[in-house]
Design an enzyme around this catalytic site. Structure first.
Site, mmCIF file in Angstrom:
data_model
loop_
_atom_site.group_PDB
_atom_site.id
_atom_site.type_symbol
_atom_site.label_atom_id
_atom_site.label_comp_id
_atom_site.label_asym_id
_atom_site.label_seq_id
_atom_site.Cartn_x
_atom_site.Cartn_y
_atom_site.Cartn_z
ATOM 1 N N ASN A 35 0.803 -1.219 0.000
ATOM 2 C CA ASN A 35 0.000 0.000 0.000
ATOM 3 C C ASN A 35 0.841 1.276 0.000
ATOM 4 O O ASN A 35 0.447 2.272 -0.591
ATOM 5 C CB ASN A 35 -0.908 -0.019 1.239
ATOM 6 C CG ASN A 35 -1.427 1.357 1.588
ATOM 7 O OD1 ASN A 35 -2.350 1.872 0.946
ATOM 8 N ND2 ASN A 35 -0.818 1.994 2.589
ATOM 9 N N SER B 61 -3.943 2.510 -8.346
ATOM 10 C CA SER B 61 -4.665 3.790 -8.414
ATOM 11 C C SER B 61 -5.409 3.826 -9.732
ATOM 12 O O SER B 61 -5.006 3.141 -10.695
ATOM 13 C CB SER B 61 -3.664 4.944 -8.376
ATOM 14 O OG SER B 61 -4.279 6.152 -8.757
ATOM 15 N N TYR C 274 4.006 9.399 -11.454
ATOM 16 C CA TYR C 274 3.064 8.673 -10.587
ATOM 17 C C TYR C 274 2.225 7.706 -11.441
ATOM 18 O O TYR C 274 2.063 6.544 -11.103
ATOM 19 C CB TYR C 274 2.167 9.677 -9.861
ATOM 20 C CG TYR C 274 1.181 9.055 -8.888
ATOM 21 C CD1 TYR C 274 1.603 8.619 -7.628
ATOM 22 C CD2 TYR C 274 -0.164 8.895 -9.212
ATOM 23 C CE1 TYR C 274 0.712 8.051 -6.727
ATOM 24 C CE2 TYR C 274 -1.061 8.324 -8.328
ATOM 25 C CZ TYR C 274 -0.623 7.906 -7.083
ATOM 26 O OH TYR C 274 -1.509 7.336 -6.191
ATOM 27 N N SER D 246 4.275 4.777 -12.502
ATOM 28 C CA SER D 246 4.540 3.827 -11.401
ATOM 29 C C SER D 246 3.310 2.960 -11.153
ATOM 30 O O SER D 246 3.417 1.752 -10.936
ATOM 31 C CB SER D 246 4.945 4.569 -10.118
ATOM 32 O OG SER D 246 3.841 5.217 -9.508
ATOM 33 N N LYS D 247 2.129 3.564 -11.225
ATOM 34 C CA LYS D 247 0.914 2.800 -10.929
ATOM 35 C C LYS D 247 0.558 1.846 -12.080
ATOM 36 O O LYS D 247 0.047 0.748 -11.857
ATOM 37 C CB LYS D 247 -0.247 3.756 -10.609
ATOM 38 C CG LYS D 247 -0.034 4.524 -9.298
ATOM 39 C CD LYS D 247 0.112 3.579 -8.105
ATOM 40 C CE LYS D 247 0.190 4.300 -6.780
ATOM 41 N NZ LYS D 247 0.284 3.391 -5.628
ATOM 42 N N ILE E 23 -9.450 9.596 -2.568
ATOM 43 C CA ILE E 23 -9.640 9.149 -1.186
ATOM 44 C C ILE E 23 -9.110 10.213 -0.239
ATOM 45 O O ILE E 23 -8.021 10.765 -0.456
ATOM 46 C CB ILE E 23 -8.880 7.809 -0.937
ATOM 47 C CG1 ILE E 23 -9.121 6.788 -2.071
ATOM 48 C CG2 ILE E 23 -9.267 7.232 0.430
ATOM 49 C CD1 ILE E 23 -10.543 6.317 -2.289
#
Ligand code: NAI
Length: 259
Positions: free
Chosen positions: A90, A150, A163, A166-167, A196
């Site tokens: 996580n 994500s 980002y 990476s996801k 979130i």
């Protein structure tokens, strides 16, 4: 039965929501994060999670982008708990700077990739080796891995391209590990959170308040860490064990295409 979950980034935000849900279902918890064990917020958070739990909850300070730190983490966790039945990858960071793709620096790219992709990938490799060894030694425990990616795995945001990359990598890691570990009956699942409410999104809260009010998500509210925690609990219970490699979006219906 000894059921221990290792949750990276488990003392804060989404990881904490996952920890709370698993604590309530009788899991022992090994949580790790980048903050030291002496950190006041960490100690408070661990105490609060422990108050919900029937089994021990421990926190380990570990920079998951470091090979040595990951090895020490696993030595400590296996010494304290004997096994990891569930690994939840996580921990993660947002882009250091929200900069246009044309201006992204290699330094910021490397920093983020090591935390969000390389660290979890090799942590999974190390835990998987131990899970397989335990299975080969006759251990009949149910093992599983959950990756928290994500919606950015598929949605392009040009102000934080590293980002998104990476996801997207984490999503492929889900498929790779699901494929490799299937013969050992170790399912690998993925959860793709949307927007979130956590420390990670504090800086952009006003923007998302407005977008959510305007209908960005079908369900017009922020997601909360427990929304993800409940899905991990379902996976941890083994409710979807015949669905290795599956991805569950926890995004209020945000990615449904509409006319
Ligand atoms: P957060 O910033 O509240 O918590 C991040 C956690 O990761 C912290 O516990 C921190 O200690 C840990 N961490 C960061 N770098 C680390 C490192 N090098 N080594 C070990 N631990 C490290 O963030 P949040 O929102 O709880 O995010 C958790 C995961 O969910 C991340 O992977 C994030 O990318 C993902 N996510 C978050 C969304 C959101 O809207 N908040 C949306 C989609 C995905």
């Amino acid at each position: 039965m000894n059921k221990t979950a290792l949750i990276t980034g488990g003392a804060r935000g989404i990881g904490r929501g996952i920890a709370e849900c698993l604590a309530q279902e009788g899991w022992s918890l090994a949580l790790c994060g980048s903050k030291p064990t002496s950190d006041e917020n960490v100690q408070k958070s661990v105490a609060e999670i422990q108050s919900l739990a029937t089994q021990p909850v421990r926190y380990y300070s570990c920079n998951i982008s470091s090979t040595e730190a990951r090895a020490t983490l696993l030595d400590d966790v296996y010494r304290d708990f004997g096994q990891v039945s569930l690994l939840v990858n996580n921990a993660g960071v947002g882009a250091r700077v929200r900069a246009d793709l044309l201006d992204m620096s290699e330094e910021n790219y490397d920093w983020l990739m090591k935390i969000n992709l390389q660290g979890p990938f090799f942590l999974t490799q190390a835990v998987a080796r131990r899970m397989i060894a335990q299975k080969n030694a006759g251990d009949e425990a149910d093992f599983a891995v959950v990756n928290i990616s994500s919606i950015s795995s598929t949605v392009a945001s040009v102000s934080r391209g590293e980002y998104c990359l990476s996801k997207a990598g984490v999503s492929m890691a889900t498929r790779l590990w699901a494929t490799r570990l299937a013969e050992f009956d170790i399912p690998v699942y993925e959860i793709r959170p949307g927007i979130i409410k956590t420390d990670m999104t504090t800086a952009v809260a006003e923007k998302y308040d407005r977008l959510i009010a305007e209908g960005l998500t079908l369900q017009r509210r922020w997601g909360v860490p427990q929304d993800i925690g409940r899905v991990v609990a379902m996976m941890a219970r083994g409710d979807i064990r015949y669905s290795t490699g599956q991805v569950i979006n926890v995004d209020g219906g945000m990615l449904i295409e509409r006319l």
